[in-house]
Design a protein around this motif. Structure first.
Motif, PDB file in Angstrom:
ATOM      1  N   MET A   1      71.416  69.775 -24.643  1.00 42.34           N
ATOM      2  CA  MET A   1      70.680  68.578 -24.264  1.00 42.34           C
ATOM      3  C   MET A   1      69.711  68.880 -23.120  1.00 42.34           C
ATOM      4  O   MET A   1      68.574  68.464 -23.151  1.00 42.34           O
ATOM      5  CB  MET A   1      71.681  67.488 -23.877  1.00 42.34           C
ATOM      6  CG  MET A   1      71.044  66.197 -23.469  1.00 42.34           C
ATOM      7  SD  MET A   1      70.297  65.436 -24.901  1.00 42.34           S
ATOM      8  CE  MET A   1      69.935  63.863 -24.258  1.00 42.34           C
ATOM      9  N   LEU A   2      70.197  69.588 -22.096  1.00 31.15           N
ATOM     10  CA  LEU A   2      69.350  69.939 -20.965  1.00 31.15           C
ATOM     11  C   LEU A   2      68.195  70.834 -21.416  1.00 31.15           C
ATOM     12  O   LEU A   2      67.065  70.701 -20.922  1.00 31.15           O
ATOM     13  CB  LEU A   2      70.176  70.630 -19.874  1.00 31.15           C
ATOM     14  CG  LEU A   2      69.422  70.991 -18.604  1.00 31.15           C
ATOM     15  CD1 LEU A   2      68.847  69.746 -17.935  1.00 31.15           C
ATOM     16  CD2 LEU A   2      70.336  71.731 -17.656  1.00 31.15           C
ATOM     17  N   TYR A   3      68.456  71.699 -22.377  1.00 31.53           N
ATOM     18  CA  TYR A   3      67.424  72.576 -22.928  1.00 31.53           C
ATOM     19  C   TYR A   3      66.269  71.764 -23.506  1.00 31.53           C
ATOM     20  O   TYR A   3      65.097  72.070 -23.255  1.00 31.53           O
ATOM     21  CB  TYR A   3      68.057  73.468 -24.005  1.00 31.53           C
ATOM     22  CG  TYR A   3      67.085  74.332 -24.745  1.00 31.53           C
ATOM     23  CD1 TYR A   3      66.559  75.473 -24.156  1.00 31.53           C
ATOM     24  CD2 TYR A   3      66.683  74.008 -26.036  1.00 31.53           C
ATOM     25  CE1 TYR A   3      65.656  76.281 -24.834  1.00 31.53           C
ATOM     26  CE2 TYR A   3      65.785  74.805 -26.722  1.00 31.53           C
ATOM     27  CZ  TYR A   3      65.274  75.931 -26.116  1.00 31.53           C
ATOM     28  OH  TYR A   3      64.382  76.722 -26.785  1.00 31.53           O
ATOM     29  N   PHE A   4      66.583  70.717 -24.252  1.00 32.61           N
ATOM     30  CA  PHE A   4      65.540  69.881 -24.860  1.00 32.61           C
ATOM     31  C   PHE A   4      64.763  69.107 -23.800  1.00 32.61           C
ATOM     32  O   PHE A   4      63.548  68.935 -23.922  1.00 32.61           O
ATOM     33  CB  PHE A   4      66.146  68.931 -25.891  1.00 32.61           C
ATOM     34  CG  PHE A   4      66.676  69.637 -27.104  1.00 32.61           C
ATOM     35  CD1 PHE A   4      65.826  70.299 -27.971  1.00 32.61           C
ATOM     36  CD2 PHE A   4      68.034  69.671 -27.352  1.00 32.61           C
ATOM     37  CE1 PHE A   4      66.309  70.968 -29.082  1.00 32.61           C
ATOM     38  CE2 PHE A   4      68.536  70.337 -28.457  1.00 32.61           C
ATOM     39  CZ  PHE A   4      67.659  70.988 -29.319  1.00 32.61           C
ATOM     40  N   LEU A   5      65.439  68.676 -22.758  1.00 28.93           N
ATOM     41  CA  LEU A   5      64.761  67.975 -21.664  1.00 28.93           C
ATOM     42  C   LEU A   5      63.773  68.913 -20.969  1.00 28.93           C
ATOM     43  O   LEU A   5      62.643  68.514 -20.670  1.00 28.93           O
ATOM     44  CB  LEU A   5      65.780  67.431 -20.653  1.00 28.93           C
ATOM     45  CG  LEU A   5      65.197  66.752 -19.427  1.00 28.93           C
ATOM     46  CD1 LEU A   5      64.371  65.535 -19.820  1.00 28.93           C
ATOM     47  CD2 LEU A   5      66.309  66.364 -18.466  1.00 28.93           C
ATOM     48  N   ILE A   6      64.174  70.138 -20.743  1.00 30.41           N
ATOM     49  CA  ILE A   6      63.287  71.108 -20.097  1.00 30.41           C
ATOM     50  C   ILE A   6      62.073  71.394 -20.976  1.00 30.41           C
ATOM     51  O   ILE A   6      60.938  71.401 -20.490  1.00 30.41           O
ATOM     52  CB  ILE A   6      64.053  72.397 -19.747  1.00 30.41           C
ATOM     53  CG1 ILE A   6      65.061  72.109 -18.629  1.00 30.41           C
ATOM     54  CG2 ILE A   6      63.096  73.517 -19.353  1.00 30.41           C
ATOM     55  CD1 ILE A   6      66.038  73.229 -18.373  1.00 30.41           C
ATOM     56  N   ILE A   7      62.307  71.601 -22.262  1.00 26.08           N
ATOM     57  CA  ILE A   7      61.199  71.838 -23.203  1.00 26.08           C
ATOM     58  C   ILE A   7      60.253  70.636 -23.214  1.00 26.08           C
ATOM     59  O   ILE A   7      59.022  70.786 -23.157  1.00 26.08           O
ATOM     60  CB  ILE A   7      61.719  72.128 -24.630  1.00 26.08           C
ATOM     61  CG1 ILE A   7      62.532  73.419 -24.657  1.00 26.08           C
ATOM     62  CG2 ILE A   7      60.580  72.172 -25.641  1.00 26.08           C
ATOM     63  CD1 ILE A   7      61.742  74.655 -24.312  1.00 26.08           C
ATOM     64  N   TYR A   8      60.820  69.437 -23.268  1.00 25.95           N
ATOM     65  CA  TYR A   8      60.019  68.205 -23.260  1.00 25.95           C
ATOM     66  C   TYR A   8      59.145  68.140 -22.009  1.00 25.95           C
ATOM     67  O   TYR A   8      57.940  67.895 -22.088  1.00 25.95           O
ATOM     68  CB  TYR A   8      60.942  66.984 -23.338  1.00 25.95           C
ATOM     69  CG  TYR A   8      60.240  65.690 -23.023  1.00 25.95           C
ATOM     70  CD1 TYR A   8      59.451  65.063 -23.972  1.00 25.95           C
ATOM     71  CD2 TYR A   8      60.354  65.098 -21.763  1.00 25.95           C
ATOM     72  CE1 TYR A   8      58.789  63.882 -23.682  1.00 25.95           C
ATOM     73  CE2 TYR A   8      59.701  63.928 -21.465  1.00 25.95           C
ATOM     74  CZ  TYR A   8      58.919  63.319 -22.424  1.00 25.95           C
ATOM     75  OH  TYR A   8      58.267  62.164 -22.128  1.00 25.95           O
ATOM     76  N   LEU A   9      59.738  68.368 -20.842  1.00 26.25           N
ATOM     77  CA  LEU A   9      58.983  68.286 -19.595  1.00 26.25           C
ATOM     78  C   LEU A   9      57.903  69.361 -19.502  1.00 26.25           C
ATOM     79  O   LEU A   9      56.806  69.097 -19.002  1.00 26.25           O
ATOM     80  CB  LEU A   9      59.932  68.365 -18.395  1.00 26.25           C
ATOM     81  CG  LEU A   9      60.786  67.125 -18.173  1.00 26.25           C
ATOM     82  CD1 LEU A   9      61.801  67.364 -17.064  1.00 26.25           C
ATOM     83  CD2 LEU A   9      59.921  65.905 -17.870  1.00 26.25           C
ATOM     84  N   VAL A  10      58.184  70.547 -19.995  1.00 26.77           N
ATOM     85  CA  VAL A  10      57.166  71.601 -20.002  1.00 26.77           C
ATOM     86  C   VAL A  10      55.985  71.184 -20.878  1.00 26.77           C
ATOM     87  O   VAL A  10      54.822  71.302 -20.467  1.00 26.77           O
ATOM     88  CB  VAL A  10      57.762  72.944 -20.474  1.00 26.77           C
ATOM     89  CG1 VAL A  10      56.672  73.957 -20.792  1.00 26.77           C
ATOM     90  CG2 VAL A  10      58.720  73.505 -19.429  1.00 26.77           C
ATOM     91  N   VAL A  11      56.268  70.677 -22.069  1.00 26.51           N
ATOM     92  CA  VAL A  11      55.200  70.263 -22.986  1.00 26.51           C
ATOM     93  C   VAL A  11      54.391  69.110 -22.393  1.00 26.51           C
ATOM     94  O   VAL A  11      53.153  69.143 -22.393  1.00 26.51           O
ATOM     95  CB  VAL A  11      55.779  69.884 -24.371  1.00 26.51           C
ATOM     96  CG1 VAL A  11      54.725  69.219 -25.246  1.00 26.51           C
ATOM     97  CG2 VAL A  11      56.348  71.110 -25.055  1.00 26.51           C
ATOM     98  N   VAL A  12      55.064  68.098 -21.861  1.00 30.05           N
ATOM     99  CA  VAL A  12      54.368  66.946 -21.276  1.00 30.05           C
ATOM    100  C   VAL A  12      53.502  67.394 -20.101  1.00 30.05           C
ATOM    101  O   VAL A  12      52.359  66.935 -19.955  1.00 30.05           O
ATOM    102  CB  VAL A  12      55.371  65.846 -20.844  1.00 30.05           C
ATOM    103  CG1 VAL A  12      54.707  64.812 -19.956  1.00 30.05           C
ATOM    104  CG2 VAL A  12      55.966  65.179 -22.064  1.00 30.05           C
ATOM    105  N   ASN A  13      54.017  68.282 -19.275  1.00 29.27           N
ATOM    106  CA  ASN A  13      53.239  68.744 -18.127  1.00 29.27           C
ATOM    107  C   ASN A  13      52.042  69.586 -18.544  1.00 29.27           C
ATOM    108  O   ASN A  13      50.975  69.484 -17.932  1.00 29.27           O
ATOM    109  CB  ASN A  13      54.134  69.492 -17.138  1.00 29.27           C
ATOM    110  CG  ASN A  13      54.855  68.542 -16.228  1.00 29.27           C
ATOM    111  OD1 ASN A  13      54.282  68.089 -15.239  1.00 29.27           O
ATOM    112  ND2 ASN A  13      56.086  68.220 -16.552  1.00 29.27           N
ATOM    113  N   ILE A  14      52.183  70.397 -19.563  1.00 31.96           N
ATOM    114  CA  ILE A  14      51.041  71.173 -20.067  1.00 31.96           C
ATOM    115  C   ILE A  14      49.960  70.231 -20.588  1.00 31.96           C
ATOM    116  O   ILE A  14      48.769  70.407 -20.299  1.00 31.96           O
ATOM    117  CB  ILE A  14      51.486  72.176 -21.150  1.00 31.96           C
ATOM    118  CG1 ILE A  14      52.296  73.303 -20.505  1.00 31.96           C
ATOM    119  CG2 ILE A  14      50.287  72.738 -21.915  1.00 31.96           C
ATOM    120  CD1 ILE A  14      52.984  74.218 -21.495  1.00 31.96           C
ATOM    121  N   ILE A  15      50.361  69.213 -21.325  1.00 28.99           N
ATOM    122  CA  ILE A  15      49.393  68.234 -21.837  1.00 28.99           C
ATOM    123  C   ILE A  15      48.738  67.484 -20.681  1.00 28.99           C
ATOM    124  O   ILE A  15      47.518  67.281 -20.669  1.00 28.99           O
ATOM    125  CB  ILE A  15      50.060  67.265 -22.830  1.00 28.99           C
ATOM    126  CG1 ILE A  15      50.498  68.019 -24.083  1.00 28.99           C
ATOM    127  CG2 ILE A  15      49.110  66.115 -23.186  1.00 28.99           C
ATOM    128  CD1 ILE A  15      51.388  67.209 -25.014  1.00 28.99           C
TER     129      ILE A  15
END
Length: 93
Positions: free
Chosen positions: A1-15
């Motif tokens: 679950m934490l892995y998906f949150l980190i991936i989500y935040l990385v993608v949102v921040n890149i955008i």
């Protein structure tokens, strides 16, 4: 679950970073701009810290209170929300 949150935040921040840099470039060149509501949406979705830092670094929208006050407020609310959720699920306290 934490892995998906980190991936989500990385993608949102890149955008969020890409949109901010593009909007700055578009403002200089007179091209179509990114809507302010879109920038605020990506800040709200988790890109607030890096978007704010990029805006300060490239001097974009630094005279707009909506961004210079609004984004830090969004960040504080995100921290509060995170702490409440962590407390509710038993990670804190």
């Amino acid at each position: 679950m934490l892995y998906f949150l980190i991936i989500y935040l990385v993608v949102v921040n890149i955008i969020a970073i890409a949109l901010t840099i593009y909007d700055k470039r578009a403002s200089v060149l007179g091209l179509w701009r990114v809507r302010e509501s879109t920038l605020m949406l990506f800040s709200f979705l988790g890109g607030s810290v890096l978007m704010y830092l990029i805006m300060r670094i490239i001097h974009h929208k630094t005279r707009h209170p909506l961004f210079m006050v609004g984004i830090p407020i969004i960040f504080v609310l995100q921290i509060i929300f995170t702490l409440v959720v962590l407390y509710a699920v038993g990670y804190l306290g």
